[in-house]
Design an enzyme around this catalytic site. Sequence first.
Site, PDB file in Angstrom:
ATOM      1  NE  ARG A  78      -2.816   0.309   3.424  1.00  0.00           N
ATOM      2  CZ  ARG A  78      -2.409   0.705   4.429  1.00  0.00           C
ATOM      3  NH1 ARG A  78      -1.874   1.812   4.650  1.00  0.00           N
ATOM      4  NH2 ARG A  78      -2.300  -0.360   5.372  1.00  0.00           N
ATOM      5  CE1 TYR A 102     -17.909  10.284 -16.718  1.00  0.00           C
ATOM      6  CE2 TYR A 102     -16.482  10.324 -14.985  1.00  0.00           C
ATOM      7  CZ  TYR A 102     -17.356   9.496 -15.804  1.00  0.00           C
ATOM      8  OH  TYR A 102     -17.699   8.494 -15.337  1.00  0.00           O
ATOM      9  CG  ASP A 139      -9.716  14.829 -16.283  1.00  0.00           C
ATOM     10  OD1 ASP A 139      -8.901  14.338 -16.962  1.00  0.00           O
ATOM     11  OD2 ASP A 139     -10.739  14.543 -15.560  1.00  0.00           O
ATOM     12  CE  LYS A 165     -12.786   6.957 -19.952  1.00  0.00           C
ATOM     13  NZ  LYS A 165     -12.735   6.767 -18.798  1.00  0.00           N
TER      14      LYS A 165
END
Length: 377
Positions: A46, A98, A170, A195
Amino acid sequence: MHLESKIVHIGVNTDPQTGSISTPIYNTASFAHPALGQSTGYDYTRSKNPTRQVAEDGLASLENGTAGFVFPSGMAAIAAVLLLYKPGDHILLTDDCYGGTYRIFQNIFAKFSIDFSTVDTTSLSAIESSITPSTKAIFIETPTNPLMKIADIAAIAKLCRCNNMQLIVDNTFLTPYFQRPLDLGADIVIHSGTKYLAGHNDLLCGVVIVHGEQLSEKVKFIQNAAGSILSPFDSWLLIRGLKTLALRMQRHNDNAKKIAAWLQNQKHITQVYYPGLPTHPGKTIHDKQASGYGGIISFAVDNAALVPQILNKVTFIQFAESLGGVESLITFPARQTHMDIPEAVREKLGITDKLLRLSVGIESSEDIIADLKQALQ
Ligand code: PLP
């Protein structure tokens, strides 16, 4: 080194013991300590994992950032960034963004009193007049999803510096191959790595890249403390997908330019949203800050009944959510990706029941056009 070479060489020479060309997948939760008070540099996955580290360092170097962090989805990356802020802070958000980004602001972070308002980020004066004494950041997309509006990154970054605010960009639609917001003064870059970065419609991931040690330490703390990390295998898939980013982006761009021009001449198409078109209102600003236009085209038809017809008739292009993969996909934003934006807001922006968003893949542009042609008839 040229960006194309940097991309291909992500992870090469990271395993001197074997010389493995492909980055090894360190599929381990934990790492043994040589002795009390000693560490190999890795303790628990982690906190840090060698495979994830390769993806994070590689992406940071492509965006010219101080550090990179990878998350299990783009939304997890956005959540980690919003955790940088505290109750009472206000963030300005691109009005056309988005739907999931709007939803996390509206339905999750607003509950913790992280206030936000939306603004047309193509207009510097609209941004300036929306800044309040509590505004701590501006969150933009450029091009926006789905209307492909363009914001001036350098000008907004300057405004942010003058007002002690951070600029978050973004960069999902263009990737560092075409646009590097940190070079233009932004503080934080986010990606839905699902993407173009991963590129093959086979992986969900998110990316945060920051400028400066202070932000880097803060995001590192949040990633470890909140526990939102990309697994070693998915990190490997991301590295593998990234290798062909330059080739894919060139092809997406070439195909999209042809298809946007073709769409503009079709009888039932009233509007084509693509920054590579000479008629796009944001083209001058876009050309100043990016070296390509990407593979996303939105378009409006003259009759809402044509939307279900196109979605039913496409055979080669897949009717599916998401974008940025090698396969062409078509999406109906009002009913899919932007459903959580209130209808009145959507209508006002132009995200109507006549709008479709096409993610142009890397197939032959002729086949994509042929499929659209028969679907429009
Ligand atoms: N940002 C943009 C511009 C997006 O298009 C998306 C998803 O479509 C996201 C963020 C969220 O990414 P993910 O689906 O990987 O969580």
